[in-house]
Design a protein around this motif. Structure first.
Motif, mmCIF file in Angstrom:
data_model
loop_
_atom_site.group_PDB
_atom_site.id
_atom_site.type_symbol
_atom_site.label_atom_id
_atom_site.label_comp_id
_atom_site.label_asym_id
_atom_site.label_seq_id
_atom_site.Cartn_x
_atom_site.Cartn_y
_atom_site.Cartn_z
ATOM 1 N N GLY A 49 -3.976 -7.733 9.470
ATOM 2 C CA GLY A 49 -5.058 -7.625 10.447
ATOM 3 C C GLY A 49 -6.115 -6.675 9.947
ATOM 4 N N SER A 50 -6.493 -5.698 10.751
ATOM 5 C CA SER A 50 -7.556 -4.778 10.358
ATOM 6 C C SER A 50 -7.025 -3.691 9.444
ATOM 7 N N ALA A 51 -7.888 -3.224 8.548
ATOM 8 C CA ALA A 51 -7.523 -2.138 7.666
ATOM 9 C C ALA A 51 -7.249 -0.889 8.487
ATOM 10 N N GLY A 52 -6.267 -0.108 8.033
ATOM 11 C CA GLY A 52 -5.936 1.117 8.726
ATOM 12 C C GLY A 52 -4.841 0.950 9.767
ATOM 13 N N SER A 53 -4.440 -0.299 10.037
ATOM 14 C CA SER A 53 -3.366 -0.519 11.002
ATOM 15 C C SER A 53 -2.011 -0.293 10.338
ATOM 16 N N LYS A 54 -1.001 -0.113 11.157
ATOM 17 C CA LYS A 54 0.350 0.137 10.676
ATOM 18 C C LYS A 54 1.193 -1.105 10.881
ATOM 19 N N VAL A 55 1.752 -1.652 9.801
ATOM 20 C CA VAL A 55 2.599 -2.835 9.863
ATOM 21 C C VAL A 55 3.876 -2.543 9.089
ATOM 22 N N GLU A 56 5.010 -2.850 9.665
ATOM 23 C CA GLU A 56 6.279 -2.608 8.991
ATOM 24 C C GLU A 56 6.393 -3.500 7.756
ATOM 25 N N LEU A 57 7.000 -2.946 6.701
ATOM 26 C CA LEU A 57 7.134 -3.706 5.463
ATOM 27 C C LEU A 57 7.993 -4.950 5.640
ATOM 28 N N THR A 58 8.849 -4.960 6.645
ATOM 29 C CA THR A 58 9.694 -6.131 6.866
ATOM 30 C C THR A 58 8.871 -7.395 7.095
ATOM 31 N N LYS A 59 7.690 -7.250 7.676
ATOM 32 C CA LYS A 59 6.823 -8.416 7.883
ATOM 33 C C LYS A 59 6.319 -8.961 6.556
ATOM 34 N N PHE A 60 6.053 -8.070 5.610
ATOM 35 C CA PHE A 60 5.620 -8.517 4.292
ATOM 36 C C PHE A 60 6.786 -9.138 3.520
ATOM 37 N N LEU A 61 7.963 -8.558 3.667
ATOM 38 C CA LEU A 61 9.141 -9.110 2.986
ATOM 39 C C LEU A 61 9.441 -10.511 3.491
ATOM 40 N N ALA A 62 9.231 -10.728 4.787
ATOM 41 C CA ALA A 62 9.447 -12.060 5.361
ATOM 42 C C ALA A 62 8.438 -13.069 4.833
ATOM 43 N N ALA A 63 7.289 -12.570 4.365
ATOM 44 C CA ALA A 63 6.239 -13.444 3.831
ATOM 45 C C ALA A 63 6.351 -13.615 2.313
ATOM 46 N N GLY A 64 7.462 -13.165 1.726
ATOM 47 C CA GLY A 64 7.680 -13.382 0.295
ATOM 48 C C GLY A 64 7.402 -12.181 -0.586
ATOM 49 N N TYR A 65 7.046 -11.051 0.003
ATOM 50 C CA TYR A 65 6.852 -9.841 -0.784
ATOM 51 C C TYR A 65 8.208 -9.284 -1.220
ATOM 52 N N ALA A 66 8.188 -8.413 -2.223
ATOM 53 C CA ALA A 66 9.432 -7.858 -2.759
ATOM 54 C C ALA A 66 9.302 -6.357 -2.959
ATOM 55 N N ILE A 67 10.383 -5.638 -2.692
ATOM 56 C CA ILE A 67 10.434 -4.210 -2.987
ATOM 57 C C ILE A 67 10.753 -4.043 -4.466
ATOM 58 N N PRO A 68 9.996 -3.219 -5.199
ATOM 59 C CA PRO A 68 10.254 -3.074 -6.632
ATOM 60 C C PRO A 68 11.597 -2.414 -6.902
ATOM 61 N N GLN A 69 12.185 -2.802 -8.007
ATOM 62 C CA GLN A 69 13.452 -2.200 -8.414
ATOM 63 C C GLN A 69 13.234 -0.785 -8.931
ATOM 64 N N THR A 70 12.164 -0.597 -9.696
ATOM 65 C CA THR A 70 11.812 0.731 -10.194
ATOM 66 C C THR A 70 10.303 0.942 -10.071
ATOM 67 N N VAL A 71 9.912 2.205 -9.883
ATOM 68 C CA VAL A 71 8.512 2.609 -9.825
ATOM 69 C C VAL A 71 8.313 3.668 -10.905
ATOM 70 N N ASN A 72 7.490 3.363 -11.888
ATOM 71 C CA ASN A 72 7.296 4.247 -13.029
ATOM 72 C C ASN A 72 5.856 4.762 -13.062
ATOM 73 N N VAL A 73 5.672 6.029 -12.751
ATOM 74 C CA VAL A 73 4.369 6.677 -12.849
ATOM 75 C C VAL A 73 4.304 7.391 -14.196
ATOM 76 N N HIS A 74 3.188 7.252 -14.897
ATOM 77 C CA HIS A 74 3.079 7.893 -16.214
ATOM 78 C C HIS A 74 3.331 9.392 -16.091
ATOM 79 N N PRO A 75 4.131 9.972 -16.985
ATOM 80 C CA PRO A 75 4.463 11.404 -16.866
ATOM 81 C C PRO A 75 3.263 12.326 -16.997
ATOM 82 N N GLY A 76 2.172 11.853 -17.565
ATOM 83 C CA GLY A 76 0.981 12.680 -17.705
ATOM 84 C C GLY A 76 0.014 12.574 -16.544
ATOM 85 N N TYR A 77 0.379 11.795 -15.516
ATOM 86 C CA TYR A 77 -0.539 11.596 -14.395
ATOM 87 C C TYR A 77 -0.773 12.880 -13.627
ATOM 88 N N ASN A 78 -2.048 13.144 -13.333
ATOM 89 C CA ASN A 78 -2.438 14.276 -12.504
ATOM 90 C C ASN A 78 -3.563 13.810 -11.593
#
Length: 356
Positions: A95-124
């Motif tokens: 819907g509108s930007a800034g609204s709060k929607v549970e991730l379960t709704k996205f998962l039901a639409a075919g989205y996936a939770i990542p297995q790993t999240v890798n942020v570059h160690p030099g990120y600041n």
């Protein structure tokens, strides 16, 4: 040059990733089938749901900005269960930007939770360094196969002044972040001169992992991480050049408004992180680095898209006659002086408090 209130807010936020709402402002719609590798990354925030853009470099590996998936204080990766990855329009879910929607709704639409999240160690998040991250999925997204992922990293992107690139994204389309698009958005950007870019953001002088570009239309630009920088090769395959790191002006780092006069865009170039990508993913370099040939035309600068009748302030000089370096000498004919027309001045206020 000064650090704006936006930068101070980024530095002092209590928890979560805070900043300008992500968007391509004033862009045009493009078929998502032409960029089948583009993903939505949905972040479960404290008070809202945020969306940023990523790219599949294999059916299960997504490359994006660290800004999207890291906490701004610790610079560490968010928990994977706060992130969902998918494709296609999200307006029907969010819907509108800034609204709060549970991730379960996205998962039901075919989205996936990542297995790993890798942020570059030099990120600041304050220094805007190494702004890159990789998400590894347990299994491919629906319809995400090696045949239609179709995007590989450009090993030697052009840095010649005025060379044209395209930025694409699914972020909100207005400066107040009021709505998300039904179609993928795009805008054209042009490489700026190193001297002018360095005057705006001094660290750029010595950076080798960054590319500075500017809008070709005064009322259209990327904003806060929503810009995935791409280029179509001579064989019509699509190459990945980078992801938006920072939008800045001479007076504000980061820019308060992404389409304000004199705003330029600094992108993290993917080619500088090829070795790191091979270390944290199961991929070999040949799996995700393009061997195609890329031709860089000069960007067409639109000086007619104006909202003010004051012709004396319609444009800013933004380039010099020399290329940024000699990396892409075959494109040297693309170097020329060009002007950035003044952006629309009727801008809505910046949205804060959104976790991404």
């Amino acid at each position: 040059m000064k650090f704006s209130a936006v930068a101070l807010a980024l530095a002092t936020a209590g928890s979560g990733v805070y900043g300008l709402e992500k968007r391509i402002v004033g862009g045009s719609a493009v078929s998502s089938s032409a960029f089948s590798f583009v993903t939505n990354i949905v972040i479960d925030g404290d008070s809202s749901t945020l969306v940023c853009t990523g790219a599949l470099i294999s059916p299960t590996v997504v490359i994006t900005s660290a800004y999207c998936v890291a906490d701004p204080i610790s610079n560490k990766a968010l928990a994977s269960n706060r992130i969902a990855v998918g494709q296609g329009k999200i307006s029907s879910i969010l819907g509108s930007a800034g609204s709060k929607v549970e991730l379960t709704k996205f998962l039901a639409a075919g989205y996936a939770i990542p297995q790993t999240v890798n942020v570059h160690p030099g990120y600041n998040s304050i220094a805007y360094s190494d702004n890159i991250a990789v998400l590894v999925l347990e299994k491919p997204l629906v319809n995400a196969t090696s045949a239609n992922v179709g995007a590989k990293i450009i090993k030697k992107p052009s840095t010649t002044a005025n060379a044209a690139y395209t930025a694409v994204g699914w972020g909100a389309t207005s400066n107040d972040g009021a709505s998300y698009p039904n179609q993928l958005q795009q805008t054209t950007l042009a490489v700026g001169s190193k001297s002018v870019c360095s005057d705006i953001w001094a660290p750029y002088t010595n950076l080798t992992n960054s590319l500075c570009l500017a809008p070709t239309k005064p009322s259209s630009n990327v904003c806060s991480g929503d810009g995935l920088l791409v280029k179509v090769a001579t064989d019509q395959s699509v190459g990945l050049a980078g992801i938006l790191n920072l939008v800045a002006t001479e007076d504000d780092v980061p820019a308060v408004k992404c389409t304000e006069e004199g705003a330029v865009d600094f992108f993290t170039t993917f080619s500088n992180y090829i070795a790191w990508l091979t270390q944290i993913t199961p991929l070999k370099e040949s799996d995700f680095v393009s061997t195609a040939s890329f031709s860089y035309d000069s960007a067409d600068i639109d000086a007619d898209d104006q909202s003010s009748s004051d012709s004396e302030s319609d444009s800013n000089s933004f380039s010099d006659e020399s290329s940024l370096d000699d990396v892409d000498s075959e494109s040297s004919d693309a170097s020329r002086n060009f002007k950035l027309a003044a952006p629309l001045v009727a801008m809505a206020s910046v949205a804060f408090g959104a976790l991404f």
